[in-house]
Design a protein around this motif. Structure first.
Motif, PDB file in Angstrom:
ATOM      1  N   GLY A  51       0.843  -1.194   0.000  1.00 26.21           N
ATOM      2  CA  GLY A  51       0.000   0.000   0.000  1.00 26.21           C
ATOM      3  C   GLY A  51       0.867   1.230   0.000  1.00 26.21           C
ATOM      4  O   GLY A  51       2.085   1.139  -0.122  1.00 26.21           O
ATOM      5  N   ASN A  52       0.237   2.375   0.119  1.00 24.81           N
ATOM      6  CA  ASN A  52       1.008   3.614   0.152  1.00 24.81           C
ATOM      7  C   ASN A  52       1.526   3.887   1.567  1.00 24.81           C
ATOM      8  O   ASN A  52       1.295   3.109   2.487  1.00 24.81           O
ATOM      9  CB  ASN A  52       0.176   4.786  -0.378  1.00 24.81           C
ATOM     10  N   ARG A  53       2.209   5.004   1.720  1.00 28.48           N
ATOM     11  CA  ARG A  53       2.820   5.359   3.002  1.00 28.48           C
ATOM     12  C   ARG A  53       1.814   5.348   4.168  1.00 28.48           C
ATOM     13  O   ARG A  53       2.079   4.799   5.228  1.00 28.48           O
ATOM     14  CB  ARG A  53       3.461   6.747   2.865  1.00 28.48           C
ATOM     15  N   ILE A  54       0.679   5.944   3.927  1.00 25.38           N
ATOM     16  CA  ILE A  54      -0.335   6.032   4.987  1.00 25.38           C
ATOM     17  C   ILE A  54      -0.803   4.642   5.390  1.00 25.38           C
ATOM     18  O   ILE A  54      -0.921   4.314   6.575  1.00 25.38           O
ATOM     19  CB  ILE A  54      -1.544   6.881   4.515  1.00 25.38           C
ATOM     20  N   ILE A  55      -1.060   3.807   4.401  1.00 26.25           N
ATOM     21  CA  ILE A  55      -1.557   2.462   4.694  1.00 26.25           C
ATOM     22  C   ILE A  55      -0.497   1.648   5.425  1.00 26.25           C
ATOM     23  O   ILE A  55      -0.781   0.974   6.415  1.00 26.25           O
ATOM     24  CB  ILE A  55      -1.988   1.747   3.388  1.00 26.25           C
ATOM     25  N   ILE A  56       0.745   1.722   4.952  1.00 23.88           N
ATOM     26  CA  ILE A  56       1.814   0.949   5.585  1.00 23.88           C
ATOM     27  C   ILE A  56       1.990   1.370   7.038  1.00 23.88           C
ATOM     28  O   ILE A  56       2.103   0.537   7.942  1.00 23.88           O
ATOM     29  CB  ILE A  56       3.134   1.100   4.788  1.00 23.88           C
ATOM     30  N   ARG A  57       1.965   2.676   7.282  1.00 27.50           N
ATOM     31  CA  ARG A  57       2.110   3.159   8.659  1.00 27.50           C
ATOM     32  C   ARG A  57       0.936   2.710   9.541  1.00 27.50           C
ATOM     33  O   ARG A  57       1.121   2.275  10.674  1.00 27.50           O
ATOM     34  CB  ARG A  57       2.237   4.693   8.672  1.00 27.50           C
ATOM     35  N   THR A  58      -0.259   2.795   8.985  1.00 29.17           N
ATOM     36  CA  THR A  58      -1.437   2.391   9.755  1.00 29.17           C
ATOM     37  C   THR A  58      -1.394   0.900  10.074  1.00 29.17           C
ATOM     38  O   THR A  58      -1.642   0.485  11.214  1.00 29.17           O
ATOM     39  CB  THR A  58      -2.726   2.721   8.963  1.00 29.17           C
ATOM     40  N   LEU A  59      -1.072   0.090   9.061  1.00 26.09           N
ATOM     41  CA  LEU A  59      -1.007  -1.356   9.282  1.00 26.09           C
ATOM     42  C   LEU A  59       0.070  -1.707  10.307  1.00 26.09           C
ATOM     43  O   LEU A  59      -0.128  -2.571  11.157  1.00 26.09           O
ATOM     44  CB  LEU A  59      -0.739  -2.088   7.959  1.00 26.09           C
ATOM     45  N   ALA A  60       1.202  -1.020  10.238  1.00 27.19           N
ATOM     46  CA  ALA A  60       2.294  -1.302  11.175  1.00 27.19           C
ATOM     47  C   ALA A  60       1.863  -0.985  12.606  1.00 27.19           C
ATOM     48  O   ALA A  60       2.060  -1.795  13.525  1.00 27.19           O
ATOM     49  CB  ALA A  60       3.539  -0.500  10.794  1.00 27.19           C
ATOM     50  N   ALA A  61       1.248   0.175  12.793  1.00 27.77           N
ATOM     51  CA  ALA A  61       0.830   0.561  14.144  1.00 27.77           C
ATOM     52  C   ALA A  61      -0.251  -0.375  14.670  1.00 27.77           C
ATOM     53  O   ALA A  61      -0.214  -0.815  15.826  1.00 27.77           O
ATOM     54  CB  ALA A  61       0.333   2.005  14.151  1.00 27.77           C
ATOM     55  N   LYS A  62      -1.192  -0.722  13.826  1.00 26.55           N
ATOM     56  CA  LYS A  62      -2.260  -1.620  14.264  1.00 26.55           C
ATOM     57  C   LYS A  62      -1.734  -3.016  14.571  1.00 26.55           C
ATOM     58  O   LYS A  62      -2.187  -3.674  15.503  1.00 26.55           O
ATOM     59  CB  LYS A  62      -3.346  -1.713  13.188  1.00 26.55           C
ATOM     60  N   THR A  63      -0.782  -3.478  13.746  1.00 31.75           N
ATOM     61  CA  THR A  63      -0.207  -4.791  13.986  1.00 31.75           C
ATOM     62  C   THR A  63       0.524  -4.804  15.326  1.00 31.75           C
ATOM     63  O   THR A  63       0.445  -5.780  16.078  1.00 31.75           O
ATOM     64  CB  THR A  63       0.746  -5.170  12.843  1.00 31.75           C
ATOM     65  N   ALA A  64       1.212  -3.703  15.628  1.00 35.43           N
ATOM     66  CA  ALA A  64       1.892  -3.613  16.926  1.00 35.43           C
ATOM     67  C   ALA A  64       0.870  -3.697  18.061  1.00 35.43           C
ATOM     68  O   ALA A  64       1.066  -4.424  19.040  1.00 35.43           O
ATOM     69  CB  ALA A  64       2.693  -2.314  17.013  1.00 35.43           C
ATOM     70  N   LEU A  65      -0.217  -2.987  17.913  1.00 38.89           N
ATOM     71  CA  LEU A  65      -1.266  -3.051  18.931  1.00 38.89           C
ATOM     72  C   LEU A  65      -1.794  -4.471  19.071  1.00 38.89           C
ATOM     73  O   LEU A  65      -2.023  -4.962  20.176  1.00 38.89           O
ATOM     74  CB  LEU A  65      -2.428  -2.122  18.566  1.00 38.89           C
ATOM     75  N   ASN A  66      -1.951  -5.132  17.936  1.00 34.56           N
ATOM     76  CA  ASN A  66      -2.483  -6.492  17.975  1.00 34.56           C
ATOM     77  C   ASN A  66      -1.504  -7.456  18.657  1.00 34.56           C
ATOM     78  O   ASN A  66      -1.906  -8.338  19.407  1.00 34.56           O
ATOM     79  CB  ASN A  66      -2.803  -6.958  16.559  1.00 34.56           C
ATOM     80  N   LEU A  67      -0.216  -7.254  18.415  1.00 35.59           N
ATOM     81  CA  LEU A  67       0.783  -8.105  19.078  1.00 35.59           C
ATOM     82  C   LEU A  67       0.772  -7.858  20.585  1.00 35.59           C
ATOM     83  O   LEU A  67       0.849  -8.798  21.384  1.00 35.59           O
ATOM     84  CB  LEU A  67       2.177  -7.839  18.502  1.00 35.59           C
ATOM     85  N   ILE A  68       0.653  -6.597  20.977  1.00 36.54           N
ATOM     86  CA  ILE A  68       0.562  -6.292  22.407  1.00 36.54           C
ATOM     87  C   ILE A  68      -0.680  -6.946  23.003  1.00 36.54           C
ATOM     88  O   ILE A  68      -0.657  -7.522  24.086  1.00 36.54           O
ATOM     89  CB  ILE A  68       0.512  -4.764  22.635  1.00 36.54           C
ATOM     90  N   ARG A  69      -1.765  -6.850  22.256  1.00 34.54           N
ATOM     91  CA  ARG A  69      -3.011  -7.468  22.721  1.00 34.54           C
ATOM     92  C   ARG A  69      -2.836  -8.965  22.947  1.00 34.54           C
ATOM     93  O   ARG A  69      -3.236  -9.513  23.973  1.00 34.54           O
ATOM     94  CB  ARG A  69      -4.118  -7.232  21.687  1.00 34.54           C
ATOM     95  N   GLN A  70      -2.173  -9.609  21.994  1.00 33.45           N
ATOM     96  CA  GLN A  70      -1.932 -11.057  22.145  1.00 33.45           C
ATOM     97  C   GLN A  70      -1.057 -11.342  23.359  1.00 33.45           C
ATOM     98  O   GLN A  70      -1.330 -12.269  24.119  1.00 33.45           O
ATOM     99  CB  GLN A  70      -1.302 -11.616  20.872  1.00 33.45           C
ATOM    100  N   GLU A  71      -0.023 -10.513  23.536  1.00 37.69           N
ATOM    101  CA  GLU A  71       0.864 -10.714  24.691  1.00 37.69           C
ATOM    102  C   GLU A  71       0.082 -10.538  25.996  1.00 37.69           C
ATOM    103  O   GLU A  71       0.228 -11.323  26.924  1.00 37.69           O
ATOM    104  CB  GLU A  71       2.034  -9.719  24.658  1.00 37.69           C
ATOM    105  N   LEU A  72      -0.748  -9.505  26.023  1.00 43.31           N
ATOM    106  CA  LEU A  72      -1.519  -9.236  27.236  1.00 43.31           C
ATOM    107  C   LEU A  72      -2.558 -10.324  27.496  1.00 43.31           C
ATOM    108  O   LEU A  72      -2.924 -10.577  28.632  1.00 43.31           O
ATOM    109  CB  LEU A  72      -2.222  -7.877  27.129  1.00 43.31           C
TER     110      LEU A  72
END
Lengths: 417, 417
Positions: B391-412
């Motif tokens: 995707g473009n810059r905005i999409i890549i940044r959004t996906l990266a941030a959301k994926t990080a949140l999702n990984l934290i969620r899984q850890e928690l």
């Protein structure tokens, strides 16, 4: 100037589940072509509503463009209703039928009987070829009004509009593609009515320029359209107008056309070869996010810290415990120390620090929600300003981040950095 | 079922330069409330067109909601035209005038004369408070039809609609006492077609539940509507359906209804009394911004660092110069050291670190645009994962941030923190 009315049909557009991007696209393109869009309407796949929308469009405009409802199913009614409204009869067009059959043959599928109606057209109409799907469009001129029917799927719609409809419109009305000159002036730091006051006499006597004000997230945009005899004349009229407005609004103007505040800051930072660093509390990363939204921001953006807790302010930025205890985290003193801290940590030329109360909780009588201190500048030249923003959390954060960008912009423009 | 017609006013909406998000929001919310939207219309700031749209709306629907045109300027005409159409007279309401004066007094600005018209209302109308700006809205019932006027700026509009208009509508028509039961299941980590595959047989045999899938910014939402004999029956049908879907999708489900990924993370962090800290490179503050969008996030968010430059990574997070030289800033090793760095700086229980190439520039054959490494977890338990987002810059940044949140969620969720 010719007038247009846009109709988007489709029940799915009325539940908010599918965005009506077609009419946005068409509005933009018609504007480019010098056709004034006077209205848009979205209606479900219902005979009555489609009819009413078509009648409104034909009554108010020279051109009506309707998208959607050209498919083979029962609720695809646009063409049928449009012909009824235009008082023309449809008949089966062999050529279109052949084309449809071919379409299905190439896919090794028999043509469903339902698709036959896509080959029905009034003989008065120009049929518009669909480069993607099965639904042809239609161009019909009756009693001085032009009606264009386009398919609903955006790729089919845009292709057909550009390749088939635009050339017909240009020929029909001899559209001189673009005599008009357009410009947007972008302002930060003044409200809509303050801007209006400052240019009230210009608005009253616009001398060939149409002027529209738009307030948005703390910004005010002035949209100008100049229309002279030809492109050159339009440009001249526009330049005079822009100069006059610049004289009134001075440094409140941060940019033109699509330039955003982050872009304006980036442009200045690049020009002056400055590096930047931010320290954020209540905006929580929003300011850094705004700058790094821009490709290539690593050229001038060193980095930032989101010192949300007091501990983070002390540990990363070296804010004094005593300052925090005595003046509080939301204070002029803390903002100043945050700026000093991030500038010496980063060794950056210029920076900003934001501390405030974004709410909804956390406010008190002396420090209400919306109170924000922003420090901006270099080590040698900087200022701390106090703001009382109103609105919800999102608005307060947005205004705080934009104000910080605007202060940086002012510092970068001053030439002392 | 009550019918509604939506009108968005504003010349800027007709040139395609400003998106009409208001009517999309309203369409969705009216749908939720069990009110059928039969049409939408967008008109410029022109008396005639506003009038025509209002008449069409009042003719075809029980409820007409118009947004925009409540400001102080000359082209703000909606209220005036609406009162003409509804055949009621406006008068100056002292209470509103006082409120306006206060609004400006708080900002230490004199009230411009033009704003006075925002205090003009018919006495038959209910005035709707604007929690953000100066323009009050209006709710007027005449001859069995309800007309609601809301301001144009989206934040003002949504706040006023939810807090002021919805309660009046609910009272007026005894709404939301629908039989139907609605639920949304929110999924992260699977594509739309993968979700569809996993519940294909359920979609084929939905037993009284309507199922709609919507893909949005890396998420997939399943929208369910169950309609039984009565509310109780609907609930039972819904519960069975939700349980079945949960069995298929398990931990890909991060939440229900309006719960967002940041909210899901916040809920878990609060429950487990964890503190968090982030280190961001390519997302540039977006991850911190997402968490601090939530009110009260200071309870669990220590802070974050936006180590955009290599120097920042070394100076603030203690990433080894050798690691950067050997593996590069975008590497598993750097992500791991960034996480370690921010966790020991913050003394936080859990954290995430993101480093990648958001583009459009900066990519290479071995490290293309979209390559992102994300480390997440506690000091003891953590993981680094590699992603190739498109995707473009905005999409890549959004996906990266959301994926990080999702990984934290899984850890928690795992319970090892």
């Amino acid at each position: 100037m010719k007038k247009a009315y846009i109709i988007a049909t489709g029940t799915e557009l009325l539940t908010g589940s599918t965005l009506d991007t077609n009419s946005v696209y068409l509005a933009q393109r018609l504007d480019d072509l010098g056709i004034k869009v006077v209205g848009k309407s979205v209606v479900g796949d219902t005979r009555d509503f489609i009819k009413k929308a078509l009648l409104t469009g034909l009554e108010t405009a020279d051109l009506v463009i309707a998208t959607g409802g050209l498919g083979p199913t029962l609720d695809d009614l646009t063409k049928e209703v449009a012909c009824e409204v235009m008082q023309v009869k449809m008949e089966l067009i062999d050529e279109e039928l052949e084309r449809l059959k071919e379409f299905f043959a190439r896919r090794n599928r028999p043509m469903p009987e339902a698709n036959k109606k896509q080959a029905m057209f009034p003989k008065e109409a120009v049929r518009l070829r669909n480069g993607v799907g099965t639904a042809p469009g239609m161009y019909l001129k009756q009693n001085g009004k032009v009606l264009i029917l386009l398919p609903g799927p955006p790729q089919e719609m845009t292709l057909m509009f550009e390749q088939e409809a635009v050339p017909l419109l240009v020929r029909e009305w001899g559209l001189s593609i673009g005599k008009a000159e357009r410009k947007r002036i972008n302002i930060f730091g003044l409200g809509e009515s303050q801007v209006e006051e400052k240019i009230a006499d210009i608005i009253k006597n616009p001398r060939g320029v149409s002027i529209a004000l738009l307030a948005k997230e703390g910004e005010v945009h002035i949209r100008l359209t100049a229309e002279g005899e030809d492109k050159e004349a339009s440009k001249e009229i526009m330049n005079r107008m822009v100069k006059e407005i610049e004289e009134r609004l001075g440094s409140y103007i941060y940019g033109y056309d699509d330039e955003t505040l982050p872009l304006a800051v980036a442009r200045l930072a690049q020009k002056r070869k400055c590096t930047m660093a931010f320290a954020e509390s209540c905006t929580g990363g929003l300011l850094s996010k705004m700058i790094t939204d821009l490709p290539g921001s690593s050229e001038y953006f060193w980095g930032g810290v989101v010192t949300y807790s007091n501990e983070a302010k002390q540990k990363i930025l070296g804010v004094n415990a005593e300052t925090l205890a005595r003046y509080g985290a939301v204070s002029e003193e803390t903002a100043r120390e945050m700026l000093r801290g991030v500038l010496s940590l980063a060794g950056a030329d210029i920076g900003a620090a934001i501390t405030g109360i974004a709410g909804p909780g956390g406010g008190s009588e002396t420090k209400p929600v919306g109170l924000v201190y922003i420090a901006a500048g270099s080590k040698e030249y900087n200022q701390v300003k106090k703001f009382n923003f109103t609105g919800n959390r999102i608005i307060i954060r947005t205004l705080a981040a934009k104000t910080a960008l605007n202060l940086i912009r002012q510092e970068l423009s001053r030439g002392d950095v």
